[in-house]
Scaffold this active site. Structure first.
Site, PDB file in Angstrom:
ATOM      1  N   LEU A  94       0.822  -1.210   0.000  1.00  0.00           N
ATOM      2  CA  LEU A  94       0.000   0.000   0.000  1.00  0.00           C
ATOM      3  C   LEU A  94       0.858   1.262   0.000  1.00  0.00           C
ATOM      4  O   LEU A  94       0.387   2.334  -0.328  1.00  0.00           O
ATOM      5  CB  LEU A  94      -0.942   0.005   1.210  1.00  0.00           C
ATOM      6  CG  LEU A  94      -1.959  -1.143   1.272  1.00  0.00           C
ATOM      7  CD1 LEU A  94      -2.756  -1.092   2.569  1.00  0.00           C
ATOM      8  CD2 LEU A  94      -2.897  -1.098   0.071  1.00  0.00           C
ATOM      9  N   HIS A 135       6.236  -9.713   5.239  1.00  0.00           N
ATOM     10  CA  HIS A 135       6.197  -8.390   4.600  1.00  0.00           C
ATOM     11  C   HIS A 135       5.932  -7.298   5.653  1.00  0.00           C
ATOM     12  O   HIS A 135       6.621  -6.276   5.691  1.00  0.00           O
ATOM     13  CB  HIS A 135       5.101  -8.398   3.524  1.00  0.00           C
ATOM     14  CG  HIS A 135       4.872  -7.096   2.829  1.00  0.00           C
ATOM     15  ND1 HIS A 135       5.093  -6.918   1.477  1.00  0.00           N
ATOM     16  CD2 HIS A 135       4.411  -5.891   3.289  1.00  0.00           C
ATOM     17  CE1 HIS A 135       4.793  -5.663   1.145  1.00  0.00           C
ATOM     18  NE2 HIS A 135       4.371  -5.016   2.223  1.00  0.00           N
TER      19      HIS A 135
END
Ligand code: NI
Length: 180
Positions: A94, A135
């Site tokens: 994002l 991540h």
């Protein structure tokens, strides 16, 4: 529901090392709820606190794509204690505009962390959930998935991003000029 602003690369806070959480009070619960709202709204499958400008070791994730089955997990002060196997899979972020790439991760991990109440939490994850966790835990150390791709791919992305940002800036200036 409160939506938070997601910082974009190359914002410096994305490079900061997050500090451990020591205060498990109502303020933390409020922040986590806002992080989950922000993640679902984006939409994304994970969000780390650095991404909304808070340098604390907090992440939320939910690998479930079905809206009806949503149930996010809160992970505080995580540490990967076991990492096994290898798997290459596609990732995006994002905080990294318009880019996806294949990234090599451990296939299975075990994470020791704390929950929202500060209680010990052990998570065993494989495959996609393990990828999301790795991540997001990377984010808390100031690491982005583009750090885990080849130098050439990264350089090409940075060049493209620079052009994109420049075009955006020019467009803004033109609009302002037209309004003024
Ligand atoms: Ni990310």
């Amino acid at each position: 529901m409160a939506l938070l602003t997601i910082l974009k690369f190359p914002h410096p806070i994305l490079r900061a090392k997050a500090e451990p959480v020591t205060d498990f009070g109502p303020e933390l619960a409020g922040l986590v709820a806002d992080m989950a709202d922000t993640m679902y709204d984006a939409p994304g499958v994970g969000l780390a606190a650095n991404q909304i400008g808070v340098t604390r070791q907090i992440l939320v994730y939910d690998p479930e794509p079905d809206k009806e089955k949503r149930a996010y997990q809160v992970v505080i002060n995580p540490k990967i204690v076991v990492a096994e196997g290898e798997e290459v899979g596609e990732e995006g972020c994002l905080s990294v505009r318009e880019y996806c790439s294949e990234v090599k991760r451990a296939w299975k991990i075990v994470v020791e962390a704390q929950d929202l109440a500060g209680q010990p939490l052990v998570i065993e994850a494989e495959d996609f959930p393990a990828r999301i966790l790795q991540h997001e835990i990377d984010h808390l150390s100031g690491v982005l998935f583009i750090d885990r791709i080849s130098a050439l791919k990264r350089a090409l992305y940075k060049k493209r991003l620079k052009k994109m940002l420049l075009a955006e800036k020019e467009e803004q200036e033109e609009t302002q000029g037209a309004n003024g």
